[in-house]
Design an enzyme around this catalytic site. Structure first.
Site, mmCIF file in Angstrom:
data_model
loop_
_atom_site.group_PDB
_atom_site.id
_atom_site.type_symbol
_atom_site.label_atom_id
_atom_site.label_comp_id
_atom_site.label_asym_id
_atom_site.label_seq_id
_atom_site.Cartn_x
_atom_site.Cartn_y
_atom_site.Cartn_z
ATOM 1 N N GLY A 1 37.133 29.265 30.841
ATOM 2 C CA GLY A 1 35.672 29.343 30.915
ATOM 3 C C GLY A 1 35.309 29.478 32.384
ATOM 4 O O GLY A 1 35.990 28.883 33.228
ATOM 5 N N ASP A 2 34.267 30.230 32.715
ATOM 6 C CA ASP A 2 34.056 30.644 34.115
ATOM 7 C C ASP A 2 34.136 29.517 35.151
ATOM 8 O O ASP A 2 34.974 29.549 36.055
ATOM 9 C CB ASP A 2 32.744 31.434 34.247
ATOM 10 N N TRP B 1 32.731 31.960 19.343
ATOM 11 C CA TRP B 1 32.146 30.952 18.455
ATOM 12 C C TRP B 1 31.774 29.783 19.379
ATOM 13 O O TRP B 1 32.591 28.896 19.636
ATOM 14 C CB TRP B 1 33.158 30.487 17.414
ATOM 15 N N ARG B 2 30.556 29.837 19.906
ATOM 16 C CA ARG B 2 30.190 28.834 20.907
ATOM 17 C C ARG B 2 28.754 28.344 20.745
ATOM 18 O O ARG B 2 28.303 27.516 21.531
ATOM 19 C CB ARG B 2 30.396 29.385 22.331
ATOM 20 N N ARG C 1 24.805 36.811 31.891
ATOM 21 C CA ARG C 1 25.309 37.094 30.532
ATOM 22 C C ARG C 1 24.116 37.184 29.584
ATOM 23 O O ARG C 1 23.779 36.206 28.909
ATOM 24 C CB ARG C 1 26.261 35.990 30.055
ATOM 25 N N LYS D 1 30.018 39.622 45.857
ATOM 26 C CA LYS D 1 31.278 40.273 45.459
ATOM 27 C C LYS D 1 30.967 41.666 44.943
ATOM 28 O O LYS D 1 29.917 41.886 44.357
ATOM 29 C CB LYS D 1 31.939 39.472 44.322
ATOM 30 N N GLY E 1 36.313 37.105 39.737
ATOM 31 C CA GLY E 1 35.234 36.439 40.466
ATOM 32 C C GLY E 1 35.418 34.922 40.503
ATOM 33 O O GLY E 1 35.135 34.277 41.516
ATOM 34 N N ASP E 2 35.916 34.343 39.412
ATOM 35 C CA ASP E 2 36.096 32.882 39.353
ATOM 36 C C ASP E 2 37.134 32.413 40.378
ATOM 37 O O ASP E 2 36.949 31.389 41.049
ATOM 38 C CB ASP E 2 36.561 32.441 37.956
HETATM 39 P P1 ADP Z 1 33.429 39.547 38.863
HETATM 40 O O1 ADP Z 1 34.788 39.226 38.313
HETATM 41 O O2 ADP Z 1 32.577 38.341 39.041
HETATM 42 O O3 ADP Z 1 32.731 40.689 38.154
HETATM 43 P P2 ADP Z 1 34.143 41.402 40.966
HETATM 44 O O4 ADP Z 1 34.633 42.372 39.954
HETATM 45 O O5 ADP Z 1 33.092 41.879 41.899
HETATM 46 O O6 ADP Z 1 33.637 40.028 40.356
HETATM 47 O O7 ADP Z 1 35.415 40.948 41.779
HETATM 48 C C1 ADP Z 1 35.517 39.713 42.437
HETATM 49 C C2 ADP Z 1 36.545 39.823 43.535
HETATM 50 O O8 ADP Z 1 37.806 40.197 42.960
HETATM 51 C C3 ADP Z 1 36.239 40.914 44.555
HETATM 52 O O9 ADP Z 1 35.388 40.439 45.594
HETATM 53 C C4 ADP Z 1 37.632 41.214 45.068
HETATM 54 O O10 ADP Z 1 38.014 40.263 46.044
HETATM 55 C C5 ADP Z 1 38.505 41.036 43.835
HETATM 56 N N1 ADP Z 1 38.751 42.319 43.166
HETATM 57 C C6 ADP Z 1 38.163 42.794 42.043
HETATM 58 N N2 ADP Z 1 38.647 44.029 41.738
HETATM 59 C C7 ADP Z 1 39.564 44.338 42.683
HETATM 60 C C8 ADP Z 1 40.417 45.454 42.947
HETATM 61 N N3 ADP Z 1 40.440 46.549 42.174
HETATM 62 N N4 ADP Z 1 41.215 45.404 44.038
HETATM 63 C C9 ADP Z 1 41.230 44.314 44.839
HETATM 64 N N5 ADP Z 1 40.457 43.235 44.648
HETATM 65 C C10 ADP Z 1 39.631 43.231 43.598
#
Ligand code: ADP
Length: 305
Positions: free
Chosen positions: A28-29, A100-101, A165, A223, A255-256
């Site tokens: 979970g996040d 299912w939450r 979400r 991000k 992201g987490d």
């Molecule tokens: P979320 O998972 O919250 O949608 P992001 O997709 O923006 O967040 O990605 C979060 C972090 O994961 C980015 O800041 C980066 O550091 C890393 N990341 C995501 N995709 C890539 C990728 N293709 N190559 C390298 N790092 C990545």
């Protein structure tokens, strides 16, 4: 140094190599972020605030937390309830999720304001997300906001990942309004540009940064997948390049895990750019593997300077 994450951890059923068979896990996040922080920062006390039921799987979840070095002191038990569940479907390599939450115990995590006050009073850094807010009814949300206001008045730091979400909210407007209210009460906001663009119409990641800066957020880290991370702290701006991973396997928890790197640096009073680099290293490891919780070589959490 005491870290408290607030939110929902769910039971996860992920497809195993055997067709039709699933493996039980927990994720979970906000929980994922706590899990990564517990892995990479042994000097930080990590605690999770949620509510679970009084059945066997709720007990298994608590055991998993404790085995992962996450304290369950602030896990409340609601009689007759159970934890939320999600199942991952794999179709030609594409993942989709069923949840299912709707009636999970975690929805009641803020009902007991005394327990809530005790938990936040026990932390240096409190972390929550848009999902934490989405699963609460409006009264519980107000109790949580009150507890956070109180904590900040006592000098604790509040960090917030907007994690938009729309399916968990009554309307997109309720979501965006509540997210901005929560952000305005946070010291650090950690949005992901893709989602923000979709729901707030931001042109680019700087527009996301500006929107949170305008409501007075002190630290903002945006991000943006493999694009540079843009940030602001004390009015100073900067960006950190991301080394793109070309062989991405699964972006779940990117992201987490990134947030865990940033939050470790905040707790250590390290430079924010060091934290962002740590976050990038963690996320770059995570996207190369399938699943939310990928064991980490402790050195990944250390700044190589
Ligand atoms: P979320 O998972 O919250 O949608 P992001 O997709 O923006 O967040 O990605 C979060 C972090 O994961 C980015 O800041 C980066 O550091 C890393 N990341 C995501 N995709 C890539 C990728 N293709 N190559 C390298 N790092 C990545």
């Amino acid at each position: 140094m005491r870290f408290l994450a607030i939110g929902e951890c769910m039971a996860e059923l992920a497809p195993s190599d055997q067709i039709g068979e699933f493996k039980l896990g927990f994720a979970g996040d906000t929980f994922n972020t706590a899990w990564y922080l517990a892995q990479v920062a042994s000097e930080i006390d990590v605690s999770y605030l949620t509510a679970v039921g009084d059945d066997a799987i709720s007990q298994d979840m608590r055991t998993f937390m404790k085995d992962s070095r996450i304290s369950d002191t602030h896990v409340q038990v609601i009689a007759g309830k159970t934890v939320g569940l999600y199942l991952i479907h794999l179709n030609n390599g594409e993942r989709s999720f069923s949840y299912w939450r709707n009636d999970s115990a975690a929805r009641q995590l803020a009902v007991d304001e005394i327990a809530l006050g005790r938990a936040v009073g026990d932390a240096d850094l409190i972390y929550l997300s848009g999902i934490t807010l989405a699963i609460l009814d409006p009264q519980s949300r107000e109790k949580l906001f009150d507890a956070l206001r109180h904590a900040r008045a006592y000098g604790m730091t509040v960090a917030f990942d907007t994690n938009l979400r729309p399916r968990l909210w009554s309307t997109p407007q309720e979501m965006t309004d509540t997210i901005m209210i929560a952000a305005a009460q946070s010291d650090l906001v950690l949005p992901s540009y893709d989602d923000e663009a979709e729901w707030f119409g931001d042109r680019d990641s700087i527009a996301t940064l500006n929107r949170y800066a305008e409501i007075g957020v002190d630290q903002i880290v945006v991000k943006n997948s493999a694009q540079p991370v843009v940030f602001q702290k004390d009015g100073q701006r900067g960006e950190v390049d991301v080394d793109p991973v070309t062989s991405v396997v699964d972006t779940t928890a990117a992201g987490d895990s990134f947030n865990a790197g940033v939050l470790a640096s905040v707790l250590r009073h390290d430079d924010l750019t060091d934290g962002i680099r740590q976050g990038c290293r963690l996320a770059s490891h995570v996207v190369r593997h399938k699943g939310a919780l990928i064991p980490v070589d402790v050195n990944l959490g250390e700044d190589e300077g």
